[in-house]
Design a protein around this motif. Sequence first.
Motif, PDB file in Angstrom:
ATOM      1  N   TYR A  64     106.671  19.653  45.401  1.00  0.00           N
ATOM      2  CA  TYR A  64     107.156  21.031  45.243  1.00  0.00           C
ATOM      3  C   TYR A  64     106.980  21.846  46.508  1.00  0.00           C
ATOM      4  O   TYR A  64     107.686  22.831  46.720  1.00  0.00           O
ATOM      5  CB  TYR A  64     106.562  21.739  44.017  1.00  0.00           C
ATOM      6  N   ASP A  92     107.456  20.467  49.557  1.00  0.00           N
ATOM      7  CA  ASP A  92     108.662  20.058  50.294  1.00  0.00           C
ATOM      8  C   ASP A  92     109.870  20.821  49.785  1.00  0.00           C
ATOM      9  O   ASP A  92     110.731  21.231  50.560  1.00  0.00           O
ATOM     10  CB  ASP A  92     108.912  18.555  50.114  1.00  0.00           C
ATOM     11  N   ALA A  93     109.933  20.995  48.468  1.00  0.00           N
ATOM     12  CA  ALA A  93     111.088  21.669  47.881  1.00  0.00           C
ATOM     13  C   ALA A  93     111.188  23.109  48.374  1.00  0.00           C
ATOM     14  O   ALA A  93     112.265  23.560  48.760  1.00  0.00           O
ATOM     15  CB  ALA A  93     111.003  21.634  46.356  1.00  0.00           C
ATOM     16  N   VAL A  94     110.073  23.835  48.390  1.00  0.00           N
ATOM     17  CA  VAL A  94     110.174  25.230  48.821  1.00  0.00           C
ATOM     18  C   VAL A  94     110.343  25.332  50.337  1.00  0.00           C
ATOM     19  O   VAL A  94     110.965  26.273  50.820  1.00  0.00           O
ATOM     20  CB  VAL A  94     108.995  26.115  48.337  1.00  0.00           C
ATOM     21  N   SER A 122     112.215  23.285  52.005  1.00  0.00           N
ATOM     22  CA  SER A 122     113.638  23.075  52.242  1.00  0.00           C
ATOM     23  C   SER A 122     114.474  24.208  51.663  1.00  0.00           C
ATOM     24  O   SER A 122     115.640  24.345  51.986  1.00  0.00           O
ATOM     25  CB  SER A 122     114.092  21.713  51.718  1.00  0.00           C
ATOM     26  N   ILE A 182     117.013  17.598  56.382  1.00  0.00           N
ATOM     27  CA  ILE A 182     116.554  18.961  56.115  1.00  0.00           C
ATOM     28  C   ILE A 182     115.278  19.276  56.873  1.00  0.00           C
ATOM     29  O   ILE A 182     114.537  20.201  56.524  1.00  0.00           O
ATOM     30  CB  ILE A 182     116.357  19.233  54.609  1.00  0.00           C
ATOM     31  N   LEU A 226     112.398  18.015  57.151  1.00  0.00           N
ATOM     32  CA  LEU A 226     111.051  17.861  56.602  1.00  0.00           C
ATOM     33  C   LEU A 226     110.259  16.914  57.481  1.00  0.00           C
ATOM     34  O   LEU A 226     109.039  16.925  57.493  1.00  0.00           O
ATOM     35  CB  LEU A 226     111.094  17.344  55.159  1.00  0.00           C
ATOM     36  N   ARG A 256     119.916  26.115  55.811  1.00  0.00           N
ATOM     37  CA  ARG A 256     119.060  25.377  54.902  1.00  0.00           C
ATOM     38  C   ARG A 256     119.473  25.567  53.445  1.00  0.00           C
ATOM     39  O   ARG A 256     119.422  24.646  52.659  1.00  0.00           O
ATOM     40  CB  ARG A 256     117.639  25.891  55.083  1.00  0.00           C
ATOM     41  N   GLN A 290     120.335  21.190  49.947  1.00  0.00           N
ATOM     42  CA  GLN A 290     119.176  21.201  49.073  1.00  0.00           C
ATOM     43  C   GLN A 290     118.834  19.783  48.625  1.00  0.00           C
ATOM     44  O   GLN A 290     119.661  18.883  48.651  1.00  0.00           O
ATOM     45  CB  GLN A 290     119.435  22.086  47.864  1.00  0.00           C
ATOM     46  N   PHE A 335     114.095  15.796  44.234  1.00  0.00           N
ATOM     47  CA  PHE A 335     113.085  14.795  44.552  1.00  0.00           C
ATOM     48  C   PHE A 335     112.906  13.774  43.438  1.00  0.00           C
ATOM     49  O   PHE A 335     113.385  13.961  42.317  1.00  0.00           O
ATOM     50  CB  PHE A 335     111.755  15.480  44.849  1.00  0.00           C
ATOM     51  N   SER A 353     105.727  15.976  40.211  1.00  0.00           N
ATOM     52  CA  SER A 353     105.095  16.645  41.348  1.00  0.00           C
ATOM     53  C   SER A 353     106.063  17.559  42.070  1.00  0.00           C
ATOM     54  O   SER A 353     105.693  18.209  43.024  1.00  0.00           O
ATOM     55  CB  SER A 353     104.489  15.607  42.306  1.00  0.00           C
ATOM     56  N   SER A 354     107.313  17.642  41.622  1.00  0.00           N
ATOM     57  CA  SER A 354     108.244  18.473  42.377  1.00  0.00           C
ATOM     58  C   SER A 354     108.359  19.890  41.840  1.00  0.00           C
ATOM     59  O   SER A 354     109.131  20.679  42.341  1.00  0.00           O
ATOM     60  CB  SER A 354     109.624  17.818  42.447  1.00  0.00           C
ATOM     61  N   LEU A 355     107.583  20.212  40.812  1.00  0.00           N
ATOM     62  CA  LEU A 355     107.562  21.591  40.318  1.00  0.00           C
ATOM     63  C   LEU A 355     106.131  22.117  40.383  1.00  0.00           C
ATOM     64  O   LEU A 355     105.189  21.409  40.032  1.00  0.00           O
ATOM     65  CB  LEU A 355     108.059  21.650  38.870  1.00  0.00           C
ATOM     66  N   ASN A 356     106.000  23.355  40.840  1.00  0.00           N
ATOM     67  CA  ASN A 356     104.683  23.972  40.914  1.00  0.00           C
ATOM     68  C   ASN A 356     104.132  24.163  39.499  1.00  0.00           C
ATOM     69  O   ASN A 356     104.711  24.889  38.707  1.00  0.00           O
ATOM     70  CB  ASN A 356     104.810  25.317  41.634  1.00  0.00           C
ATOM     71  N   ARG A 392     116.952  24.325  40.288  1.00  0.00           N
ATOM     72  CA  ARG A 392     116.379  25.008  41.441  1.00  0.00           C
ATOM     73  C   ARG A 392     117.212  24.745  42.694  1.00  0.00           C
ATOM     74  O   ARG A 392     117.459  25.637  43.501  1.00  0.00           O
ATOM     75  CB  ARG A 392     114.939  24.540  41.671  1.00  0.00           C
TER      76      ARG A 392
END
Lengths: 294, 550
Positions: A185, A187-189, A191, B336, B338, B365, B369, B372, B377-380, B441
């Motif tokens: 998450y 990495d998501a924010v 990007s 992107i 990273l 950016r 988008q 993942f 693990s990709s959401l807070n 998102r």
Amino acid sequence: MATAAIDLKNIQQGRSLWQDAMSRLKQNHLAVFGLGVVIFLILIAIFADLIAPYSYEEQNLALGASPPSADHWLGTDTLGRDLFTRILYGSRISLMVGILATTVALTIGVTWGTISGYLGGRVDMVMMRIVDILYALPFTIFIILLMVVFGRNIYLLFFAIGAVEWLTMARIVRSQVMSIRNQEYIDAVISMGLPRWRIITRHVLPNILGPVIVYTTLTIPGVILLESFLSFLGLGIQPPMSSWGSLISNGVETMEEYPWLLIFPALTLSVTLFSLNFLGDGLRDAIDPRSAKD
Amino acid sequence: MPILQVDDLSISFRTREGRIEAVKNASFTLDKGQTLGIVGESGSGKSVLCYSLLGLLPMPPASIDSGKVMFDDKDLLKASKQSVRHIRGNRISMIFQDPMTSLNPYLTIGTQLVESLTIHKGMNKQSARRRAIQSMDEVGIANPEKRINSYPHELSGGMKQRVMIAMALLTEPEILIADEPTTALDVTIQAQILRLIKQLQHEHKVGLIFISHDLGVIAGIADEVLVMEKGDIVEAGPVEDIFYQTRHPYTKKLLASIPNTSKPGKYRYKRDNTSSPLLKLQEVKTYFHKSHSFLQSRSEEIKAVDNVSLEIYPGETLGLVGESGSGKSTIGRSIIKLVDIHEGKVIFKEQDILSTGHYQFDRLRHEIQMIFQDPYSSLNPRMTVFDTLAEAISLRNKQNNKNITPEVIQLMEDVGLNANQIRKYPHEFSGGQRQRIAIARALALRPRLIIADEPVSALDVTIQAQILDLLLTLVKKYQLTMIFISHDLSVVRYISDRVAVMQSGKIVETGETEALFSSPQHDYTRSLIRAIPIPDPEQERLRQAATTIT
């Protein structure tokens, strides 16, 4: 859209992490009890002048060390001073040390650890080596040095203790931040183009609060005892002022003849410690939405 | 005469939410030399069932409510801990899913192999060691005399799984339980391991219980199949019956959800030859440094992406396939920013991304988008769905904060979520729903290009099909261009218009999806396609026969 009735009011109200945390905290009776005790102790410390039946420095050598009685609820010390009063006044110093020094440690430690852990690489390397070097300095020498340079001052004492305690906090925070940093998450924010400080305040810090809170509640009693050690060396408060730490270390000396001089101050500290731990555990659970019992 | 007989076995877990029945009245038998496949999605109770056979369930919270497990005229559930321990790892062995974590990293594999022999068979060290070397040879580990002294981290994933198999077979068990033994492995390695398990099972005549979520794998290995759903065995029978005369609706649903490599996808985009590419990679190189110490500036370089050039046209979906370590994810992350690109150019909408300034890039950016792999693990975890989506919307639209709520609701509906769930936290959703939130998102910023990095690999097969279809719908609705990164060729075939195959940092082949699958040009592509298990017992047997000959 009649079938999928959307509760708009409910949605717009929104709920923040903190509101949620408060409502969850209220459900945890042990934590509420802990919070109550802590608030009670703080009030006692503030209004010590009004509550105290005697003066903290008034000696009664004729009385000497007497066990608990109707006049002196918790007994008197070897100089005939009322122990209850001395614990009351001692809570001023002890709680102040506990809160202020921990705040200092928390502020420096969290900031340092977060920057170090989030940026990583060479910045991290340099920042952590500085921490290592400070770790290696003997603690007493460090504080004596501060005292010599800035003169003896009770507030400086708070700062000095905080300035030592932040090292461990920084390490804990750094390792937590590093593991959060690797979550997708973040990495998501990144990007999404969220500014770095908002990533840290909204996405990193709320997720490391658990261990930080727990460590904080462990630091406070540690700091309170550290003060007594410094006072023992003559670097902290001076008699006839009292603090829980100094009362305990005096109590240890006369443990065999006058056990109440050790028992009551130690009991006060233990109750504080327990309350803080209950509160800390409660807070840790409260800020974690996953622990909700719906 | 079956060697294992399970009768009416029920297992439940006590949790805060109450009692959960993990296995309900399961009954089955296993014969000598037979392979029993157990299929089911996550949470179906297939692993719990097998763990209970070996007494490996933590009790509490687990408890056995009823049933018998008869092995060698003894009820394993009532046997003493001592006697179960003697059976476990000796007469009934197990192979676990993840070879990376099931070996002790601090001991050499030799020590670990010898241990089970000295404990269970009472052998002395020398003869145990000889036996260990012999069994390593048997599972196809080259140079076993040398390998026996290596530590687990010195071996690849496939090698480790071979060691695990050797370890499981060392004591010559009567029953071997394999819990998703190839799920963590690449498809070509999976094919090798499956062949090995099958061959060894044949030689040693063990009864094999093979747990998998992959119907293709099951089709190839099992004689009998149990299909589990939410603790129930909904269908059981010979493998052919399960696949060709499917009775239960759940099994039908499972079979229908598999993206079949032999059938093309739904959405086919016709490229307009006159359009210019939306994104262009020119000789991109991304290296990672493995630095050794603080002062040492020279370090080892790992060429994760090695001179890759690619063009992606507006509106198309490009599938990027490769095995683990091929650099396919690194390409996505390089685009992107990273990870930092070493050399080369990334041109998006005629602008070189690498040379644009910080602020300009932030604007660009939004148009690229990423989705993942791991929806866990990709959401807070500390933000509600509303907060997560609102944050993304407010980034694009900085002034107007009034209209965020309707927009969030619109997004939720777009990805097929009920807007009433808007105030929930991620942990209150299932894996598939979380992936929908992650997709919402990404959409919130109104991107032109979506990089989807293994977006369905962590999901169950029925959910996987739903998410793939959702992606296809959204691509059409919002005219998105997509780079779809995956290790799974069937998924890629289902969703992509064009495919690029990667191997050790290089693109070895690109082509239109159908052309590439029907007549692959490169050897590596061919071996990849050949290694995919087909969810059809007869075809799978033919495929296996064909690959063993070559």
